[in-house]
Motif scaffolding. Structure first.
Motif, mmCIF file in Angstrom:
data_model
loop_
_atom_site.group_PDB
_atom_site.id
_atom_site.type_symbol
_atom_site.label_atom_id
_atom_site.label_comp_id
_atom_site.label_asym_id
_atom_site.label_seq_id
_atom_site.Cartn_x
_atom_site.Cartn_y
_atom_site.Cartn_z
ATOM 1 N N SER A 1 -1.726 11.300 4.775
ATOM 2 C CA SER A 1 -0.977 10.035 4.802
ATOM 3 C C SER A 1 0.133 9.920 3.696
ATOM 4 O O SER A 1 -0.002 10.557 2.737
ATOM 5 N N THR A 2 0.933 9.252 4.074
ATOM 6 C CA THR A 2 1.996 9.018 3.146
ATOM 7 C C THR A 2 1.585 8.218 2.072
ATOM 8 O O THR A 2 2.381 8.333 0.815
ATOM 9 N N ARG A 3 0.440 7.406 2.110
ATOM 10 C CA ARG A 3 0.043 6.769 1.127
ATOM 11 C C ARG A 3 -0.903 7.501 0.101
ATOM 12 O O ARG A 3 -1.522 7.159 -1.050
ATOM 13 N N ASN B 1 4.528 12.391 1.300
ATOM 14 C CA ASN B 1 5.419 10.989 1.061
ATOM 15 C C ASN B 1 6.928 11.230 0.744
ATOM 16 O O ASN B 1 7.743 10.956 1.286
ATOM 17 N N GLN C 1 -7.974 1.460 1.030
ATOM 18 C CA GLN C 1 -6.828 2.034 0.231
ATOM 19 C C GLN C 1 -6.465 1.259 -0.978
ATOM 20 O O GLN C 1 -6.764 0.133 -1.332
ATOM 21 N N ASP D 1 2.541 7.223 9.761
ATOM 22 C CA ASP D 1 1.009 7.647 9.582
ATOM 23 C C ASP D 1 0.230 7.318 11.004
ATOM 24 O O ASP D 1 -0.795 8.037 11.211
ATOM 25 N N SER E 1 6.921 3.753 6.979
ATOM 26 C CA SER E 1 5.548 4.604 7.075
ATOM 27 C C SER E 1 4.575 4.608 7.769
ATOM 28 O O SER E 1 3.783 5.401 7.893
ATOM 29 N N GLN E 2 4.360 3.288 7.976
ATOM 30 C CA GLN E 2 3.039 2.782 9.005
ATOM 31 C C GLN E 2 3.050 3.373 10.273
ATOM 32 O O GLN E 2 2.209 3.847 10.985
ATOM 33 N N PHE F 1 -6.521 7.712 2.051
ATOM 34 C CA PHE F 1 -6.737 6.835 3.412
ATOM 35 C C PHE F 1 -8.111 7.180 3.905
ATOM 36 O O PHE F 1 -8.356 8.364 4.112
ATOM 37 N N GLN G 1 0.837 -1.229 0.070
ATOM 38 C CA GLN G 1 0.141 0.130 0.042
ATOM 39 C C GLN G 1 1.024 1.092 -0.027
ATOM 40 O O GLN G 1 0.337 2.387 -0.198
ATOM 41 N N TRP G 2 2.297 1.072 -0.016
ATOM 42 C CA TRP G 2 3.248 2.236 0.081
ATOM 43 C C TRP G 2 4.400 1.864 -0.640
ATOM 44 O O TRP G 2 4.925 0.817 -0.722
ATOM 45 N N ILE H 1 5.688 7.026 -4.330
ATOM 46 C CA ILE H 1 4.217 7.522 -4.371
ATOM 47 C C ILE H 1 4.369 8.989 -4.362
ATOM 48 O O ILE H 1 4.816 9.711 -3.480
#
Length: 378
Positions: A327-329, A272, A342, A296, A292-293, A332, A262-263, A267
């Protein structure tokens, strides 16, 4: 150990925390030693980077090492709830530890924000209003791998994973989306390092592809042994076996392998880009999926703190549900069972100079929710 940011001045606290400037004490139980320590270190470092960057002086984080042992994790959780008087818990990497800790702490009225483990048992009938998963439900990345296998027209996959909750969720997730046949399905021992028997089974199986979920050191061992074996079937897996923290140890054995996540560091959004740059500056290494998790998760918590005091559980829960953070993603949001909705991307392992890393090559699933939300009665 304790990482603490205490109030410097009343004006600073009010300015950064908004009208609800109420302190929050966080208990982080994660794996910092032994097998899998790199995962916990990355979650911790990503989380603490977000706290540092926020400048919020109303958050205190108490960090303990669970040594990847369920009994230790339970003891630490009891200590944090009863003695440390934490408001929020986070940090657990492994699903068997999550199952040992999370139901107990949420039943005691504490909030749990998972930066990693997302066992199916806690996404469906075992969901809880105070439990939020900021990473994924365990099946998700494997579902993406199954979808990608269909795109590649694989017809006869050999699949394997460790025999623990996340391993079972992994193979269930792959099979949920994969439309071909199975040449074999094997559960390995958690922490296993010798895969000669499994590779022999793959060789004899007639498979046209291999899907595996073997996080941390297990994946390093398997990939090296698989390359040395001469078995030349295409491999697909989730990001956990191809993440930044272990790719250098795997080396050329991972080049070209497709994996789902997911990351990724490429991205394209401002949050990010800034995260990758500042993490590398702070810690001297590229961030991993786990970092990253953690980042977030901290930013979700900080966004809730800006809207409500943790002593008002209903208001704080509602603020968490809004997920009003960058979010870095990119996109979200939470589903009704407090698990992410996501995109799941496909990445390819490449080499940039002397560094092994991943690049995003496509998206396997868009705005993807987990399979268990309808069983949640919240």
């Amino acid at each position: 150990m304790k990482f603490t940011l205490m109030a410097a001045t009343a004006a600073l606290a009010i300015g950064l925390s908004g009208a609800q400037a109420e302190p929050v004490k966080v208990g982080m139980i994660t794996t910092l030693s032994g097998g899998g320590a790199g995962l916990g270190i990355d979650v911790r470092d990503g989380f603490m980077l977000a706290v540092k960057q926020s400048g919020n002086t109303d958050i205190e984080v108490v960090i303990e090492d669970d040594q990847r042992k369920p009994d230790i994790a339970v003891q630490l959780a009891d200590k944090m709830v009863q003695s440390e008087k934490v408001d929020v818990l986070t940090g657990i990497i492994w699903s068997n530890l999550a199952m040992a800790v999370i139901p107990s702490v949420t039943a005691q009225g504490k909030f749990y924000l998972s930066p990693n483990a997302g066992p199916s048992a806690l996404a469906g009938k075992g969901c809880h209003p105070n439990y939020f998963n900021v990473a994924w439900q365990n099946d998700n990345l494997h579902e993406g791998a199954g979808a990608y296998a269909n795109f590649q027209d694989f017809k006869n996959s050999f699949i394997l994973a460790p025999n623990y909750p996340a391993g079972k969720d992994a193979l269930t997730g792959y099979k949920r989306f994969y439309k071909g046949d199975l040449a074999g399905e094997v559960y390995t021992k958690l922490g296993q390092t010798d895969y000669a028997s499994e590779i022999a089974q793959i060789r004899a199986s007639g498979a046209d592809s291999v899907f595996f979920f073997l996080p941390g050191g297990m994946g390093i061992s398997f990939l090296k042994q698989y390359k040395d074996s001469g078995v030349d079937l295409p491999v697909v897996g989730p990001a956990f076996s191809f993440d930044q923290g272990i790719l250098q140890a795997v080396g050329d054995a991972a080049l070209g392998v497709k994996n789902t996540s997911q990351w990724n560091k490429d991205i394209d959004n401002p949050t990010n880009k800034a995260f990758v740059e500042t993490f590398q500056a702070e810690y001297g290494r590229l961030p991993s999926l786990y970092a990253s998790q953690g980042f977030d998760t901290a930013n979700l918590l900080l966004s809730a703190m800006a809207k409500a005091g943790v002593s008002d559980a209903d208001a704080f829960r509602a603020a968490l549900e809004e997920a009003d953070f960058k979010s870095t993603r990119g996109n979200f949001r939470f589903g009704p069972n407090h698990h992410p909705i996501q995109d799941i991307h496909v990445r390819e392992v490449i080499k940039e100079g002397d560094v092994y890393t991943n690049r995003t090559i496509g998206t396997a699933l868009t705005s993807h929710a987990d399979a268990y939300w309808s069983e949640c009665s919240m």
